[in-house]
Write an enzyme that holds these catalytic residues in place. Structure first.
Site, PDB file in Angstrom:
ATOM      1  N   ASP A   1      35.275  18.585  17.352  1.00  0.00           N
ATOM      2  CA  ASP A   1      35.639  19.983  17.554  1.00  0.00           C
ATOM      3  C   ASP A   1      36.083  20.093  19.019  1.00  0.00           C
ATOM      4  O   ASP A   1      35.761  19.233  19.838  1.00  0.00           O
ATOM      5  CB  ASP A   1      34.425  20.867  17.285  1.00  0.00           C
TER       6      ASP A   1
ATOM      7  N   ASP B   1      29.722  21.610  18.231  1.00  0.00           N
ATOM      8  CA  ASP B   1      28.673  22.311  18.971  1.00  0.00           C
ATOM      9  C   ASP B   1      27.880  23.252  18.082  1.00  0.00           C
ATOM     10  O   ASP B   1      27.040  24.015  18.557  1.00  0.00           O
ATOM     11  CB  ASP B   1      29.272  23.085  20.152  1.00  0.00           C
TER      12      ASP B   1
ATOM     13  N   CYS C   1       0.837  -1.208   0.000  1.00  0.00           N
ATOM     14  CA  CYS C   1       0.000   0.000   0.000  1.00  0.00           C
ATOM     15  C   CYS C   1       0.866   1.249   0.000  1.00  0.00           C
ATOM     16  O   CYS C   1       0.596   2.215  -0.726  1.00  0.00           O
ATOM     17  CB  CYS C   1      -0.913   0.007   1.219  1.00  0.00           C
TER      18      CYS C   1
ATOM     19  N   ASP D   1      30.669  25.001  12.619  1.00  0.00           N
ATOM     20  CA  ASP D   1      30.865  23.588  12.271  1.00  0.00           C
ATOM     21  C   ASP D   1      29.889  23.082  11.219  1.00  0.00           C
ATOM     22  O   ASP D   1      29.880  21.894  10.906  1.00  0.00           O
ATOM     23  CB  ASP D   1      30.712  22.712  13.524  1.00  0.00           C
TER      24      ASP D   1
END
Length: 965
Positions: free
Chosen positions: A661, A856, A182, A860
C-alpha cells in the site's frame, strides 16, 4: 458456561438503562461507554454488565463507541420478541438467540418496565478468556465458588433445540506432557469430544486451548485427566485476577453466597490465599481489597506468569521424582556391582524392595497414562514403550529371585539394577529435557518487560505513592521518572520527554512524548518526567497483547509440524514391530547358532529388545518444529515483528511478490497540505464544515486536513448522518445539503480542471462537493519512509517482484513509484479495498506465487487477509485487531527483510533437527539391537537416549538468539 448473578441493582440504574433502550439500537453503535462490554453488548443482545452504572471508557473515549471493530470477533445476535415484564430476552437484561440481527433493531418504548427489570436477579453471561495468573507457583486451585445461573424466561417463539450460545474459551496448563506423542494423545482426545471446537495444543508451552459449548467445565477437566493421566490447571478467566491473602479465612469466604459487585469468580488456593476474578470496568483492584467481603485482606506476592509458573511446577515435580529415583537406585547399584561377600538372598531381597518402590512410585504414573491412551484413544505412545521395557525387566528379575529363594537359581541371574537404572535414566532424560524447554520458554518471555510497581499520583492530594502495578485502576494517574520504564499503556497528561520504545518495537530511535501523546508499556523514559493517565491495565496492555499473540503463534501448527506429528504418530508402533523382530532374531540366533538353551536365548534376546524399545526417541521429531517456532517468535517480538501464526514463519522464506500500500506504508502517512483551492467566493464559510466532516476520521488524509484547519483557528460546524465509505471518502448532510469529501472519481467530477494543483507535483488530492458540485480541493504531500528505497532495492536483488496498489491519484502513486524505481506496469491507483483484494487474488493465481501484502491497516483488511502473508504496519498500541498474519510494531520497512531472514533461519534449523532425529534414531536402534559388530547399548543405559536426542534440537533452536537480524 460461567454466569454472574447481579442481585441489587438500584431502580435508578435500571431506569437509565431502560430509557436508553427506547428507540433504535444499531449494531454499529452502543448506548454505553465501557469499551470491552461493547464486545458483548453489540453482539450478544445485552447491555453492558454494569447496566449503565459505571460510565468508564478504558480507552479514553468520552462518548458512544463504534461496535463495528468487534464484528470479526463474534457473530451478531438479536433479542427475540420483547414483552412487558420479560427481562430474559430484553436487550438490557441478558439472554439472546442465535438469529442474525438486521441493520437496525427497533424496540418499542415502554417495553422495558422498571419493575420487571429491577425486581430480581439479572443473569449476565460473563466473558471468558485466558488471563495471566499471578498465583504463587506452588498453589493449586482446590475449590471454585461461582454464582449459579438464574432461571430466565425464554420466548415462546424460540426453538430451544436450535439456540446456539456463545462458546467459552478455555485454556488449560498441562503437567505430564513430555513428548509429541503426549501432545498428540491430548489433541486427539479434545478433538473427539462433541462440545469442544477450535483445539490448539502446544508441547513447548505445555498448554491446550479450545472453545467449550457445555456448562460443566470441572467435569470436563476431570474427564481429560482421567483419560490422559495428565494434571490440568485452568487459566483464570472472566476479566482480571487478583490473588489475596485472607489469613486462614479462605474456606469461610468460599461459603458466602453473595460475591461483591463486579466479582465474577472466587477460587480457594489454600487456607490463606484466594484468587478473585473480577471485572475491572465495574470494580477496581484497590476498591476490591478494601471491600468488607475480604476482611484484613492483603495482596499476595507477585508470581511468575501462568505459562511460566505451570512449566516450572512441571520441572520441579519431574526433578523431585528423578532425585528420589537416584537415591533409591544407588543401593541397588552398589549391591549389584560392588565386590561384597556373597549373601545373594539378602542382597537381592534389598534390591527387590528398592526396585519395587521405583517401579511403583517412579514408573507408576506411566502405567495409567499408557493404559488410558491405549484403551480410550487407541493410541500407542512412548509411555507404553517405557511400561513394556521396564515391566519386562522387573518381572523377569522377580521370577529369577523366586527361583533363587527356592534354591534353583537361573543361569542368567537377576538384574534388578537394569529395570531400576532404566527408569532412573529415563527420568533424568525427561528432567533435563523439561528444564531445557522451560529455559527456552523463559528466555523469550515478553511478560518479563512488565514493571512490578507504579508511582500513583493522588487525584485530589497530588501526593505520589508507590503501589503494586496490579492495583492500578482505569483513569489512574501515574508518574514516570527519568530512566524508569513505563508501567502500562496510557496518555501523557503533563510533562515532556523522549522515550526508548526499542524493547517493545525494536526501534532504537528515541520518540518524543508530550501531553496528549500515547505511551507504550515496557518502553523506557529518558530525560524528562511524565505524568500519564492509564488507558489499559497491565493485564491487557501492549506487553500482554504481544505475549498473547506470540503464544498463539507458538500454539498454531504449520504444515511442516503436521508432517512431523503424523510421522511421530507412526513411530512408536514401528518401534514395537522392530522390538518384536529383534527379539525373534536374537532368540533364533541363540538357539540355532550359539546352541543356547531356550531360556538363555530368550533372556538374551529380551535385553536387546528392551534396549531397542527405550533408546528410540520420537521426542526429537516432535520438538523439531515447535522449539524453533518458539524461539523465532520470541526473537521476532524483540525485533518489533509479531507473528500471529506459525504458517507465516514457515512461508515467508518463499515470498516471490511483495505488494505495498502507499499511504502510511511506503510513505510516513504524515501528510501536510501543500496547496488548496476553493471554488466559492466565501471560503471561510466552508472551512468549519470541512473540519466538522474530517475531524473524527482516523484516515491519514482526513487527519491532515483537520490538522491544517485547526492551525488556522477554524471551529468545526455540526454535520449530520456522517458515513465513512472505505476507499472512497466521507459523506454527510450539512444545513440541508448533501456533502461529500474524497477523490474526484468517487465524487463523479473527474473532468474538473484545477490549474493550481498541477498534476506534475504528484500531490494527493482531497475534494469536497456540495450537492454534486466541487467546492474545494486540497493537495497533500507525503514523505517516503527513510528506509523505503533501500528495502525495495534489497528485495529486487533477491528476485522478488514489487507492486504498489493505492486509492490515491495516478500522479501521487506514480511519483512514489518513480522514486523507488518500480515499473509503471506494477502500479495501480484509484483502487478501492475490493480492488486491492482482487489484485492480490490475481497475483496469487500465478503458479507458485507467494504474495506478501504490506499495509498500514487503513482500508487494507481484505487484502491483508487475501494474501499468502499479510503484514500490518502498526505504530499504535491496538495490534490485536489486525487481519494480518504478522504485525510490524515499528514504522520501518526493514521488518520485511527480518521476516524473510527469520523464516530462512527457521527452515535451516528445522531441516537440521529432522536430519539429527533421523540419524540418531537410525544409529541408536542399530546399536541397541546389536546390528553392529562388537558394539551395543546395554538396556540399563538405553534411558539416556532422550538426553542425547533432545538436547541438540533445543540447542540449535536456542542458537538463534545470538544471530543478528
Amino acid at each position: 458456561m460461567l454466569w454472574l448473578r447481579v442481585q441489587s441493582l438500584s431502580k435508578s440504574v435500571c431506569s437509565d438503562v431502560c430509557s436508553d433502550l427506547s428507540g433504535t439500537v444499531s449494531p454499529g453503535r452502543a448506548v454505553a461507554t465501557a469499551d470491552e462490554d461493547l464486545k458483548g453488548s453489540c453482539f450478544s443482545g445485552r447491555c453492558p454488565k454494569e447496566g449503565g452504572r459505571v460510565k468508564v471508557d478504558k480507552f479514553g473515549d468520552s462518548s458512544g463507541i463504534d461496535c463495528s471493530r468487534y464484528q470479526h470477533q463474534q457473530p451478531a445476535r438479536k433479542t427475540s420478541g420483547l414483552k412487558v415484564d420479560d427481562c430474559s430476552d430484553r436487550t438490557s437484561c441478558g439472554q439472546n438467540s442465535s438469529e442474525s440481527i438486521p441493520p437496525t433493531k427497533h424496540i418499542e418504548a415502554g417495553t422495558c418496565s422498571e419493575a420487571s427489570c429491577c425486581n430480581g436477579e439479572i443473569p449476565i453471561r460473563s466473558s471468558s478468556f485466558a488471563a495471566n495468573s499471578s498465583a504463587p507457583d506452588a498453589f493449586e486451585t482446590t475449590k471454585t465458588h461461582s454464582a449459579a445461573p438464574a432461571a430466565g424466561n425464554i420466548d415462546d417463539h424460540v426453538d430451544i433445540e436450535k439456540r446456539s450460545f456463545l462458546s467459552e474459551h478455555v485454556v488449560l496448563y498441562i503437567q505430564g506432557m513430555t513428548c509429541s506423542g503426549c501432545e498428540g494423545k491430548l489433541r486427539k482426545l479434545l478433538q473427539s469430544l462433541r462440545l469442544i471446537s477450535n483445539v490448539k495444543t502446544s508441547l513447548v508451552l505445555a498448554q491446550a486451548e479450545f472453545d467449550f459449548d457445555g456448562v460443566d467445565i470441572a467435569n470436563l477437566i476431570n474427564n481429560i485427566e482421567r483419560k490422559t493421566g495428565f494434571t490440568c490447571t485452568r487459566a483464570a478467566q472472566g476479566g482480571d485476577v487478583l490473588d489475596i491473602i485472607v489469613g486462614g479465612n479462605a474456606q469461610a469466604l468460599a461459603t458466602k453466597q453473595n460475591l461483591p459487585f463486579g466479582v465474577t469468580d472466587l477460587a480457594v488456593l489454600d487456607r490463606n490465599f484466594v484468587r478473585v476474578s473480577y471485572d475491572p470496568r465495574i470494580v477496581g483492584a484497590r476498591d476490591l481489597l478494601s471491600d468488607s467481603f475480604f476482611p484484613l485482606a492483603k495482596l499476595a506476592p507477585v508470581a511468575a506468569p501462568s505459562t511460566i509458573a505451570s512449566g516450572r511446577a512441571h520441572v520441579r515435580a519431574t526433578c523431585l521424582m528423578t532425585l528420589l529415583s537416584v537415591l533409591l537406585i544407588l543401593p541397588v547399584l552398589i549391591l549389584a556391582w560392588a565386590p561384597f561377600p556373597k549373601h545373594d538372598i539378602l542382597y537381592q531381597t534389598v534390591s527387590l524392595v528398592l526396585a519395587t518402590i521405583i517401579q511403583a512410585v517412579i514408573a507408576g504414573p506411566f502405567y495409567p497414562r499408557a493404559f488410558n491412551a491405549l484403551v480410550f484413544l487407541g493410541t500407542v505412545e512412548m509411555d507404553l514403550l517405557v511400561v513394556l521395557s521396564t515391566t519386562t525387566a522387573y518381572a523377569y528379575s522377580v521370577v529369577a529371585y523366586a527361583y533363587l529363594v527356592a534354591g534353583r537359581p537361573l543361569l542368567t541371574g537377576e538384574f534388578f539394577e537394569t529395570s531400576s537404572l532404566l527408569v532412573t535414566l529415563i527420568m533424568v532424560g525427561r528432567s533435563v529435557s523439561a528444564f531445557a524447554r522451560q529455559r527456552a520458554v523463559e528466555s523469550i518471555s515478553i511478560e518479563s518487560l512488565q514493571t512490578p510497581t507504579a508511582l500513583l499520583v493522588g487525584k485530589e492530594s497530588g501526593q505520589v505513592q508507590e503501589i503494586d502495578v496490579r492495583l492500578l485502576q482505569y483513569h489512574d494517574i501515574f508518574r514516570v521518572l527519568p530512566d524508569m520504564p513505563i508501567v502500562t499503556d496510557g496518555v501523557v497528561t503533563a510533562g515532556q520527554s523522549e522515550v526508548d520504545e526499542s524493547l517493545v518495537t525494536g526501534e532504537s530511535v528515541l520518540v518524543a512524548k508530550s501531553a496528549g501523546v500515547s505511551v507504550i508499556a515496557g518502553s523506557i523514559n529518558h530525560s524528562g518526567t511524565l505524568t500519564v493517565r492509564v488507558t489499559r491495565l497491565p493485564g491487557e496492555n501492549t506487553i500482554n497483547t504481544i505475549g498473547t499473540m506470540v503464544d498463539e503463534a507458538q500454539s498454531s501448527k504449520c504444515r511442516t509440524q503436521g508432517i512431523a506429528d503424523r510421522f511421530a504418530g507412526y513411530f512408536v508402533p514401528f518401534i514395537l514391530v522392530i522390538a518384536v523382530l529383534v527379539f525373534a532374531i536374537w532368540a533364533a540366533v541363540g538357539k540355532t547358532a550359539r546352541h543356547q538353551s531356550a531360556t538363555v536365548a530368550c533372556i538374551n534376546a529380551m535385553t536387546y529388545a528392551i534396549s531397542a524399545l527405550i533408546v528410540s526417541c520420537p521426542c526429537a521429531i516432535g520438538l523439531a518444529v515447535p522449539m524453533v517456532v518458539l524461539i523465532v517468535g520470541g526473537i521476532g517480538a524483540k525485533n518489533g515483528l509479531i507473528f500471529k501464526s506459525a504458517e507465516a514463519i514457515e512461508n515467508a522464506r518463499n515470498i516471490s511478490h511483495v505488494i505495498f500500500d502507499k499511504t502510511g506504508t511506503l510513505t510516513q502517512g504524515k501528510l501536510s497540505v501543500d496547496a488548496e483551492e476553493y471554488f466559492v467566493e466565501d471560503s471561510d464559510s466552508l472551512k468549519p464544515m470541512i473540519l466538522g466532516l474530517t475531524m473524527n476520521s482516523k484516515h491519514p488524509v482526513s487527519c491532515a486536513i483537520a490538522s491544517h484547519l485547526k492551525l488556522l483557528d477554524v471551529l468545526p460546524s455540526q454535520v449530520e448522518d456522517l458515513v465513512v465509505v472505505p476507499g472512497s471518502g466521507i459523506e454527510a448532510t450539512w444545513n440541508g445539503s448533501f456533502i461529500r469529501a474524497g477523490n474526484l472519481d468517487w465524487l463523479g467530477d473527474s473532468e474538473s480542471t484545477m490549474p493550481e494543483l498541477d498534476a506534475s507535483l504528484g500531490l494527493t488530492t482531497f475534494c469536497v462537493s456540495i450537492d454534486g458540485a466541487v467546492v474545494a480541493v486540497y493537495g497533500l504531500r507525503d514523505i517516503l519512509r527513510p528506509d523505503a528505497i533501500d528495502v525495495v532495492n534489497l528485495l529486487k536483488k533477491r528476485s522478488i517482484d514489487i507492486s504498489i496498489v493505492s486509492g490515491d491519484t495516478k500522479e501521487a502513486v506514480h511519483s512514489v513509484a518513480k522514486q523507488l524505481g518500480i515499473s509503471e506496469s506494477r502500479v495501480r491507483f484509484r483502487y478501492s479495498p475490493g480492488d486491492k483484494q482482487a489484485y492480490v487474488k490475481e497475483t496469487l493465481a500465478r503458479k507458485n506465487n507467494v504474495v506478501l501484502f504490506c499495509g498500514d491497516g487503513t482500508n487494507d483488511a481484505a487484502a491483508l487477509a487475501q494474501a499468502s502473508i499479510g503484514l500490518h504496519m502498526n505504530e499504535g498500541t491496538d495490534i490485536a485487531q489486525s487481519a494480518a498474519d504478522a504485525v510490524l510494531m515499528r514504522p520501518s520497512l526493514s521488518g520485511i527483510v527480518v521476516l524473510i531472514d527469520l523464516s530462512k533461519a527457521f527452515y535451516r534449523r528445522v531441516a537440521f533437527n529432522f536430519a539429527w532425529a533421523f540419524t540418531y534414531n537410525l544409529f541408536a536402534i542399530l546399536l541397541a539391537a546389536g546390528a553392529l559388530p562388537h558394539a551395543r547399548i546395554p538396556p540399563q543405559f538405553a534411558g539416556l537416549g532422550e538426553i542425547v536426542s533432545v538436547l541438540p534440537v533445543i540447542a540449535i533452536a536456542m542458537q538463534l538468539r545470538w544471530v543478528k537480524f
